[in-house]
Design a protein around this motif. Structure first.
Motif, PDB file in Angstrom:
ATOM      1  N   ILE A  26       0.833  -1.211   0.000  1.00  0.00           N
ATOM      2  CA  ILE A  26       0.000   0.000   0.000  1.00  0.00           C
ATOM      3  C   ILE A  26       0.864   1.256   0.000  1.00  0.00           C
ATOM      4  O   ILE A  26       0.629   2.185  -0.775  1.00  0.00           O
ATOM      5  CB  ILE A  26      -0.947   0.020   1.217  1.00  0.00           C
ATOM      6  CG1 ILE A  26      -1.915  -1.164   1.167  1.00  0.00           C
ATOM      7  CG2 ILE A  26      -1.728   1.338   1.268  1.00  0.00           C
ATOM      8  CD1 ILE A  26      -2.713  -1.372   2.447  1.00  0.00           C
ATOM      9  N   GLN A  35      -7.614   4.469  -3.628  1.00  0.00           N
ATOM     10  CA  GLN A  35      -8.226   4.114  -2.353  1.00  0.00           C
ATOM     11  C   GLN A  35      -8.118   2.604  -2.162  1.00  0.00           C
ATOM     12  O   GLN A  35      -8.410   1.831  -3.065  1.00  0.00           O
ATOM     13  CB  GLN A  35      -9.689   4.552  -2.318  1.00  0.00           C
ATOM     14  CG  GLN A  35      -9.858   6.057  -2.263  1.00  0.00           C
ATOM     15  CD  GLN A  35      -9.200   6.645  -1.019  1.00  0.00           C
ATOM     16  OE1 GLN A  35      -9.471   6.230   0.102  1.00  0.00           O
ATOM     17  NE2 GLN A  35      -8.311   7.600  -1.230  1.00  0.00           N
ATOM     18  N   VAL A  36      -7.706   2.211  -0.952  1.00  0.00           N
ATOM     19  CA  VAL A  36      -7.490   0.805  -0.635  1.00  0.00           C
ATOM     20  C   VAL A  36      -8.437   0.389   0.483  1.00  0.00           C
ATOM     21  O   VAL A  36      -8.594   1.099   1.475  1.00  0.00           O
ATOM     22  CB  VAL A  36      -6.028   0.556  -0.192  1.00  0.00           C
ATOM     23  CG1 VAL A  36      -5.821  -0.901   0.198  1.00  0.00           C
ATOM     24  CG2 VAL A  36      -5.051   0.975  -1.280  1.00  0.00           C
ATOM     25  N   TYR A  38      -8.777  -2.631   3.087  1.00  0.00           N
ATOM     26  CA  TYR A  38      -8.001  -3.728   3.660  1.00  0.00           C
ATOM     27  C   TYR A  38      -8.902  -4.539   4.583  1.00  0.00           C
ATOM     28  O   TYR A  38      -9.437  -4.023   5.554  1.00  0.00           O
ATOM     29  CB  TYR A  38      -6.803  -3.158   4.416  1.00  0.00           C
ATOM     30  CG  TYR A  38      -6.060  -4.145   5.280  1.00  0.00           C
ATOM     31  CD1 TYR A  38      -5.549  -5.329   4.751  1.00  0.00           C
ATOM     32  CD2 TYR A  38      -5.842  -3.888   6.618  1.00  0.00           C
ATOM     33  CE1 TYR A  38      -4.855  -6.231   5.551  1.00  0.00           C
ATOM     34  CE2 TYR A  38      -5.147  -4.772   7.423  1.00  0.00           C
ATOM     35  CZ  TYR A  38      -4.663  -5.941   6.887  1.00  0.00           C
ATOM     36  OH  TYR A  38      -3.983  -6.824   7.675  1.00  0.00           O
ATOM     37  N   ILE A  53      -0.690   0.414   9.075  1.00  0.00           N
ATOM     38  CA  ILE A  53      -1.641   0.242   7.970  1.00  0.00           C
ATOM     39  C   ILE A  53      -2.846   1.149   8.182  1.00  0.00           C
ATOM     40  O   ILE A  53      -3.295   1.836   7.262  1.00  0.00           O
ATOM     41  CB  ILE A  53      -2.071  -1.231   7.834  1.00  0.00           C
ATOM     42  CG1 ILE A  53      -0.879  -2.091   7.380  1.00  0.00           C
ATOM     43  CG2 ILE A  53      -3.243  -1.369   6.866  1.00  0.00           C
ATOM     44  CD1 ILE A  53      -1.113  -3.590   7.478  1.00  0.00           C
ATOM     45  N   ASN A  58      -4.909   6.668   2.539  1.00  0.00           N
ATOM     46  CA  ASN A  58      -5.719   6.126   1.442  1.00  0.00           C
ATOM     47  C   ASN A  58      -6.301   4.749   1.763  1.00  0.00           C
ATOM     48  O   ASN A  58      -6.800   4.062   0.878  1.00  0.00           O
ATOM     49  CB  ASN A  58      -4.893   6.048   0.159  1.00  0.00           C
ATOM     50  CG  ASN A  58      -3.712   5.101   0.265  1.00  0.00           C
ATOM     51  OD1 ASN A  58      -3.186   4.856   1.351  1.00  0.00           O
ATOM     52  ND2 ASN A  58      -3.290   4.569  -0.866  1.00  0.00           N
ATOM     53  N   THR A  59      -6.261   4.347   3.040  1.00  0.00           N
ATOM     54  CA  THR A  59      -6.658   2.989   3.408  1.00  0.00           C
ATOM     55  C   THR A  59      -7.779   2.974   4.438  1.00  0.00           C
ATOM     56  O   THR A  59      -7.703   3.646   5.451  1.00  0.00           O
ATOM     57  CB  THR A  59      -5.442   2.214   3.957  1.00  0.00           C
ATOM     58  OG1 THR A  59      -4.402   2.244   2.976  1.00  0.00           O
ATOM     59  CG2 THR A  59      -5.787   0.782   4.290  1.00  0.00           C
ATOM     60  N   PRO A  80     -13.238   1.680  -3.055  1.00  0.00           N
ATOM     61  CA  PRO A  80     -11.826   1.408  -3.311  1.00  0.00           C
ATOM     62  C   PRO A  80     -11.492   1.101  -4.765  1.00  0.00           C
ATOM     63  O   PRO A  80     -12.335   0.654  -5.527  1.00  0.00           O
ATOM     64  CB  PRO A  80     -11.569   0.167  -2.460  1.00  0.00           C
ATOM     65  CG  PRO A  80     -12.879  -0.558  -2.499  1.00  0.00           C
ATOM     66  CD  PRO A  80     -13.921   0.535  -2.470  1.00  0.00           C
TER      67      PRO A  80
END
Length: 127
Positions: A26, A35-36, A38, A53, A58-59, A80
């Motif tokens: 990431i 955009q992530v 998780y 994390i 962006n997560t 995302p």
């Protein structure tokens, strides 16, 4: 090229360095503009990389579990570009692959990569 989110599935045993790899992917492998989402297993043990994390701008992090060969997770509020599933330590890999395939179809996602992280010290100690 598809606009569907791309899914990464990360297999490996506990303490194999999976979350370090997720963080590196990431933080250094994906664009900061992507955009992530998780997915961290509900029963995952603590890792020094969890906080790092979660701190990535962006997560978004969602807890999930594999139950009766189905993926169950908390509410998703992000839209995302990339989705990363950390496999539960004790999940059957085949059951997870089948459940993820059904989940991706329902959510119009595509599989990008399946990564298996190997803990060489564990293998050496348990031939």
């Amino acid at each position: 090229m598809s606009d569907s989110p791309i899914v990464y599935l990360i297999y490996g045993i506990e303490d194999s360095g999976r979350r370090e790899i997720v963080f590196d992917l990431i933080d250094g492998g994906l664009s900061k503009h992507e955009q992530v989402l998780y997915f961290r297993p509900v029963d995952a043990s603590d890792s020094s990389f969890d906080e790092q994390i979660e701190a990535l701008e962006n997560t978004s992090v969602v807890e999930w579990e594999l139950s009766d060969c189905k993926i169950k997770h908390g509410k998703i509020t992000a839209a995302p570009n990339k989705i990363i599933f950390l496999a539960p330590d004790k999940a059957d890999p085949a059951d997870l692959a089948e459940a993820l395939s059904a989940w991706m179809e329902r959510n119009q996602c595509v599989l990008g990569r399946v990564v298996t992280v190997v803990n060489c010290d564990f293998i050496k100690e348990h031939p």
